[in-house]
Design an enzyme around this catalytic site. Structure first.
Site, mmCIF file in Angstrom:
data_model
loop_
_atom_site.group_PDB
_atom_site.id
_atom_site.type_symbol
_atom_site.label_atom_id
_atom_site.label_comp_id
_atom_site.label_asym_id
_atom_site.label_seq_id
_atom_site.Cartn_x
_atom_site.Cartn_y
_atom_site.Cartn_z
ATOM 1 C CG HIS A 1 -3.756 -0.728 -2.245
ATOM 2 N ND1 HIS A 1 -4.244 0.551 -2.206
ATOM 3 C CD2 HIS A 1 -3.489 -1.078 -0.961
ATOM 4 C CE1 HIS A 1 -4.260 0.972 -0.952
ATOM 5 N NE2 HIS A 1 -3.813 -0.002 -0.180
ATOM 6 C CE LYS B 1 -7.371 0.142 0.451
ATOM 7 N NZ LYS B 1 -7.594 1.204 1.417
ATOM 8 C CB SER C 1 -0.972 0.003 1.183
ATOM 9 O OG SER C 1 -0.300 -0.264 2.379
HETATM 10 C C1 LIG Z 1 -3.517 -3.482 1.975
HETATM 11 C C2 LIG Z 1 -4.688 -3.093 2.802
HETATM 12 N N1 LIG Z 1 -5.373 -4.049 3.445
HETATM 13 C C3 LIG Z 1 -6.443 -3.762 4.202
HETATM 14 C C4 LIG Z 1 -6.884 -2.462 4.346
HETATM 15 C C5 LIG Z 1 -8.062 -2.181 5.238
HETATM 16 O O1 LIG Z 1 -9.167 -1.892 4.478
HETATM 17 P P1 LIG Z 1 -10.414 -1.032 5.027
HETATM 18 O O2 LIG Z 1 -10.131 0.393 4.682
HETATM 19 O O3 LIG Z 1 -11.551 -1.601 4.286
HETATM 20 O O4 LIG Z 1 -10.502 -1.249 6.488
HETATM 21 C C6 LIG Z 1 -6.228 -1.439 3.676
HETATM 22 C C7 LIG Z 1 -6.709 -0.044 3.808
HETATM 23 O O5 LIG Z 1 -5.997 0.893 3.891
HETATM 24 C C8 LIG Z 1 -5.092 -1.752 2.891
HETATM 25 O O6 LIG Z 1 -4.409 -0.796 2.270
#
Ligand SMILES: Cc1ncc(COP(=O)(O)O)c(C=O)c1O
Length: 408
Positions: free
Chosen positions: A210, A241, A182
């Site tokens: 992502h 996203k 991320s």
């Molecule tokens: C790689 C990754 N996994 C999980 C999440 C968590 O997702 P959520 O925003 O739906 O809680 C994010 C969010 O930033 C993320 O970037």
């Protein structure tokens, strides 16, 4: 006072505010589209994960309104008991089909998926091998697990194999990785992970947060990108996203999903995602499948930004998704100062500092949307050129520039 001492001692936000460089919790007024209004001024948004630009698509907004009229504002309970609606089930079926798995389960956030799934499927007899750059929600899930957690150097497949070799006798092994990291936007080394998982009898969980809507011929994510979708045991995804909503899902074999459904505490003991959020995810999924041109436009915009930043002399790494980090490798205040200068000139981007980056590293994380225009990207590049000149970021090493700025 003793319990709160660290809170009263924590002055970082106040100091950054006093210096006029505090970059967090900026209040956005109105829609989170390619342009946003902050403090009455318009900014080009290059700090969002609204990759396909669906957060304010008219069909998506209509679906949300319709869901509120039909189902009400909230579910007032967990899915396990009183908060499960037919649209939650419909979304699960659609998601399972989309990512080509037997079944899926929808949680209230993506964070909950990782924090709930990892401790649920592992036990004190398990070993979890987790990439060091994995998202905080994976770290949280690992911390909650009773199993042994081994964090390997990011994307270092030799290190992963060495750990797997040492854990040969352990029967329950899980390899977990972000599909697209991320912060760096780099794509994981899925082919190697699949090979190692098979060779050492491990299961593979990939976080497609992502990558969903971004990678693969149909936007299924990293698995599809590498033509290895069937080899990934568990696919995790989020709605926050490309799907322009809030919520998350886990997809995989029917029995595993059923087990998680009846054991994961963040699912059972937390209220279900509201109808409008589910309707938005459903509609976004439909548009994503129907309009591959959105993904193509996203990649054109991202490539234009990435190539332009590279030409200016910035180090932007080698990611293939819609995240383009402008690596500065400077100390915190200098990174915040650069972010503020970009903001003052009309760009909403996000500075990234440790612990989100390794010690000594920092970046301005930029990300793109299908709904940015070519003019937007040109403006982004123009501002980065101006700020790069002003702060000596381009044309010489960043650490030299940082030292010059801080007078060291
Ligand atoms: C790689 C990754 N996994 C999980 C999440 C968590 O997702 P959520 O925003 O739906 O809680 C994010 C969010 O930033 C993320 O970037």
């Amino acid at each position: 006072m003793s319990l709160f001492k660290k809170c009263y001692d924590y002055r970082d936000p106040e100091e950054a505010r006093a210096a006029g460089i505090y970059p967090y919790f900026r209040p956005i007024a109105g829609c989170a589209g390619p342009h946003v209004i902050v403090d009455g001024k318009e900014k080009i948004m290059i700090g969002s994960n609204n990759y396909l630009g669906l957060a304010n698509h008219p069909e998506v907004l209509a679906a949300a309104k319709e869901a509120v009229d039909r189902y009400g504002a909230g579910c007032t309970g967990s899915r396990f008991l009183n908060g499960n609606m037919d649209i939650h089930d419909e979304l699960e079926e659609r998601l399972a089909r989309f990512v080509q798995k037997e079944a899926a389960i929808v949680f209230s956030t993506g964070f909950f998926v990782n924090a709930g799934t990892i401790p649920t499927i592992t036990s004190r007899h398990s070993v979890i091998l987790s990439d060091r750059e994995n998202h905080a929600s994976i770290a949280e899930g690992c911390q909650l697990s009773l199993g042994k957690v081994i964090r390997y150097q990011s994307s270092d497949m030799d290190a992963l194999e060495a750990h797997l070799k040492r854990q040969q006798e352990v029967k329950e092994k899980l390899i977990v990785s972000d599909g697209v990291f991320s912060m760096s936007g780099e794509v994981c080394r899925l082919a190697d992970m699949v090979r190692l998982a098979k060779q050492y009898g491990a299961k593979l969980l990939i976080d497609e947060a992502h990558a969903l809507g971004v990678l693969g011929d149909h936007g299924r994510g990293t698995g599809e990108h590498f033509k290895l979708q069937q080899e990934v045991d568990l696919v995790m995804g989020t709605f926050s996203k490309s799907l322009a909503s809030i919520g998350g899902f886990l997809a995989g074999p029917y029995e595993v999903i059923s087990y998680v459904k009846h054991h994961a505490r963040p699912l059972i003991f937390s209220a279900s995602p509201p109808p409008a959020s589910i309707a938005v995810a459903l509609k976004s999924l439909e548009i994503m499948e129907r309009e591959p041109e959105l993904r193509e436009k996203l990649h054109r915009n991202t490539d234009m930004a990435k190539e332009g930043l590279k030409e200016l002399g910035y180090n932007v790494g080698s990611g293939e998704a819609a995240i383009v980090p402008v690596n500065l490798d400077c100390e915190r205040d200098f990174t915040f100062t650069v972010a503020q200068a970009l903001f003052d000139r009309g760009l909403f981007s996000t500075p990234v500092i440790p612990p989100a980056t390794p010690p000594g590293k920092s970046a301005i994380r930029t990300s793109y949307m299908a709904s940015h225009s070519e003019e937007d990207i040109k403006k982004v590049l123009q501002v980065f050129a101006e700020v790069g000149e002003e702060f000596g970021l381009i044309g010489r090493s960043n650490s030299v520039a940082a030292a010059a700025q801080t007078g060291q």
